[in-house]
Scaffold this active site. Structure first.
Site, PDB file in Angstrom:
ATOM      1  N   ASP A  24       0.837  -1.208   0.000  1.00  0.00           N
ATOM      2  CA  ASP A  24       0.000   0.000   0.000  1.00  0.00           C
ATOM      3  C   ASP A  24       0.870   1.256   0.000  1.00  0.00           C
ATOM      4  O   ASP A  24       0.369   2.377  -0.030  1.00  0.00           O
ATOM      5  CB  ASP A  24      -1.017  -0.010   1.153  1.00  0.00           C
ATOM      6  CG  ASP A  24      -0.375   0.068   2.517  1.00  0.00           C
ATOM      7  OD1 ASP A  24       0.872   0.003   2.611  1.00  0.00           O
ATOM      8  OD2 ASP A  24      -1.116   0.185   3.519  1.00  0.00           O
ATOM      9  N   SER A  25       2.197   1.065  -0.024  1.00  0.00           N
ATOM     10  CA  SER A  25       3.117   2.186  -0.261  1.00  0.00           C
ATOM     11  C   SER A  25       2.807   2.841  -1.601  1.00  0.00           C
ATOM     12  O   SER A  25       3.270   3.943  -1.879  1.00  0.00           O
ATOM     13  CB  SER A  25       4.572   1.708  -0.224  1.00  0.00           C
ATOM     14  OG  SER A  25       4.737   0.556  -1.036  1.00  0.00           O
ATOM     15  N   ASP A  52      -1.046  -6.404  -0.111  1.00  0.00           N
ATOM     16  CA  ASP A  52      -1.024  -5.701   1.180  1.00  0.00           C
ATOM     17  C   ASP A  52      -2.436  -5.242   1.548  1.00  0.00           C
ATOM     18  O   ASP A  52      -3.039  -4.436   0.833  1.00  0.00           O
ATOM     19  CB  ASP A  52      -0.105  -4.482   1.008  1.00  0.00           C
ATOM     20  CG  ASP A  52       0.483  -3.996   2.298  1.00  0.00           C
ATOM     21  OD1 ASP A  52       0.252  -4.637   3.342  1.00  0.00           O
ATOM     22  OD2 ASP A  52       1.210  -2.983   2.253  1.00  0.00           O
ATOM     23  N   LYS A  76      -0.596  -9.549   3.155  1.00  0.00           N
ATOM     24  CA  LYS A  76       0.155  -9.027   4.304  1.00  0.00           C
ATOM     25  C   LYS A  76      -0.804  -8.221   5.164  1.00  0.00           C
ATOM     26  O   LYS A  76      -1.624  -7.474   4.652  1.00  0.00           O
ATOM     27  CB  LYS A  76       1.316  -8.142   3.863  1.00  0.00           C
ATOM     28  CG  LYS A  76       2.043  -7.489   5.051  1.00  0.00           C
ATOM     29  CD  LYS A  76       3.397  -6.957   4.683  1.00  0.00           C
ATOM     30  CE  LYS A  76       3.375  -5.608   4.004  1.00  0.00           C
ATOM     31  NZ  LYS A  76       2.800  -4.522   4.822  1.00  0.00           N
ATOM     32  N   GLU A  79      -0.891  -5.650   8.437  1.00  0.00           N
ATOM     33  CA  GLU A  79      -0.037  -4.771   9.237  1.00  0.00           C
ATOM     34  C   GLU A  79      -0.511  -4.725  10.687  1.00  0.00           C
ATOM     35  O   GLU A  79      -1.690  -4.420  10.938  1.00  0.00           O
ATOM     36  CB  GLU A  79      -0.126  -3.376   8.599  1.00  0.00           C
ATOM     37  CG  GLU A  79       1.018  -2.467   8.946  1.00  0.00           C
ATOM     38  CD  GLU A  79       0.928  -1.149   8.172  1.00  0.00           C
ATOM     39  OE1 GLU A  79       1.071  -1.157   6.937  1.00  0.00           O
ATOM     40  OE2 GLU A  79       0.715  -0.120   8.827  1.00  0.00           O
ATOM     41  N   GLU A  94       9.738  -3.604  10.283  1.00  0.00           N
ATOM     42  CA  GLU A  94      10.001  -2.280   9.697  1.00  0.00           C
ATOM     43  C   GLU A  94      10.558  -1.307  10.729  1.00  0.00           C
ATOM     44  O   GLU A  94       9.981  -1.140  11.810  1.00  0.00           O
ATOM     45  CB  GLU A  94       8.699  -1.713   9.084  1.00  0.00           C
ATOM     46  CG  GLU A  94       8.915  -0.328   8.481  1.00  0.00           C
ATOM     47  CD  GLU A  94       7.843   0.120   7.513  1.00  0.00           C
ATOM     48  OE1 GLU A  94       6.925  -0.658   7.193  1.00  0.00           O
ATOM     49  OE2 GLU A  94       7.948   1.281   7.057  1.00  0.00           O
TER      50      GLU A  94
HETATM   51  O1  KIV Z   1       3.493  -1.037   1.635  1.00  0.00           O
HETATM   52  C1  KIV Z   1       4.662  -1.429   1.596  1.00  0.00           C
HETATM   53  O2  KIV Z   1       5.386  -1.243   0.610  1.00  0.00           O
HETATM   54  C2  KIV Z   1       5.186  -2.126   2.764  1.00  0.00           C
HETATM   55  C3  KIV Z   1       6.657  -2.348   2.824  1.00  0.00           C
HETATM   56  C4  KIV Z   1       7.330  -1.089   3.175  1.00  0.00           C
HETATM   57  C5  KIV Z   1       7.023  -3.472   3.707  1.00  0.00           C
HETATM   58  O3  KIV Z   1       4.450  -2.453   3.644  1.00  0.00           O
END
Ligand code: KIV
Length: 255
Positions: free
Chosen positions: A41-42, A80, A108, A110, A172
């Site tokens: 989600d970056s 994510d 993933k 968080e 992280e």
């Molecule tokens: O969203 C993302 O790119 C991430 C990474 C920084 C691990 O969660």
């Protein structure tokens, strides 16, 4: 490579994970043989230009997962889960299933949600954990885990996320020594981003590795290229040639 095989990176060799948001980049990763792709989600920051990941939606994530899946030949894809997409375990399962339908092999999640992780795993969804700095809920982008209470909490969280059934754990922005302790504590591979040299693997945001943004350079990022300069140079050459009437030339026109 499949998700089960990713677990072997605990002992044998370091795991290489990178974020990816589009088809062409996934094709490049496939030609190199990256171990794991994260559609992170970056993308809210590097793709959409926001200062946080807090506005990213499920629909946006699925759009990018579908694009990446077309280019990622035999590399497992982790989708994510964006903020608000796992507020209850039932909502998490529904959204995780949407990720899988879009082409992801795992998701993933968080933060410290062992019950939700366990629920997803029991329902056949491979889950990657993520602790330390949590961009979806952070107050500031600072190293986490220097205080004893945070250090001890993160060790406990890592163990419980492992016990819940996660297949890997992203760490992280934590001190290197804590990254080492967690990596020794859990049997699943740890994947560090700003978590030092002793993690079982590393992940970077691809745009950071490529040097796409001269204004963003945290300590843990190593720039392997300066694409900002390379692209700016190519675009300015194109601009110059069009303005001067030197593009297109005979080779670029149809008879
Ligand atoms: O969203 C993302 O790119 C991430 C990474 C920084 C691990 O969660």
């Amino acid at each position: 490579m499949n998700i089960e095989e990713i677990k072997k990176f605990k002992k044998n060799e370091k795991l290489v994970m990178l974020t990816c948001y589009d088809f062409q980049m996934a094709k490049i990763f496939s030609s190199v043989g990256v171990d794991l792709i994260l559609v992170g989600d970056s993308l809210g920051m590097v793709f959409q230009g926001d200062s946080t990941t807090k506005n990213v939606t499920m629909e946006q994530m699925l759009y990018h997962v579908e694009a990446v899946a077309k280019g990622a030949k035999s590399i497992p894809i982790v989708g994510d889960m964006p903020i608000h997409s796992y507020s209850t375990k039932e909502i998490a399962l529904e959204n995780a299933q949407r990720f899988i339908n879009a082409g992801a092999d795992a998701i993933k999640l968080e933060g410290y949600f062992p019950e939700t992780i366990n629920y997803l795993v029991k329902n056949g969804i491979p889950v990657q954990g993520h602790i330390g700095l949590l961009p979806q809920t952070y107050e500031s982008f600072k190293v986490v885990g220097r205080k004893k209470e945070d250090h001890d909490r993160l060790l406990k969280e890592a163990k419980e996320i492992e016990q819940a059934g996660a297949f890997t754990l992203v760490l992280e922005s934590i001190p290197e020594q804590l990254g080492k302790e967690i990596s020794e504590l859990v049997a699943i591979p740890t994947i560090g981003i700003g978590a030092g040299r002793f993690c079982d693997g590393q992940v970077l945001v691809i745009n950071d590795l490529l040097g796409m943004d001269p204004d963003f350079h945290p300590k843990f990022v190593k720039r392997y290229a300066n694409l900002f300069e390379i692209i700016a140079h190519a675009v300015s050459q194109y601009k110059k040639e069009v303005k001067e009437g030197n593009y297109p030339q005979k080779e670029q026109v149809y008879e």
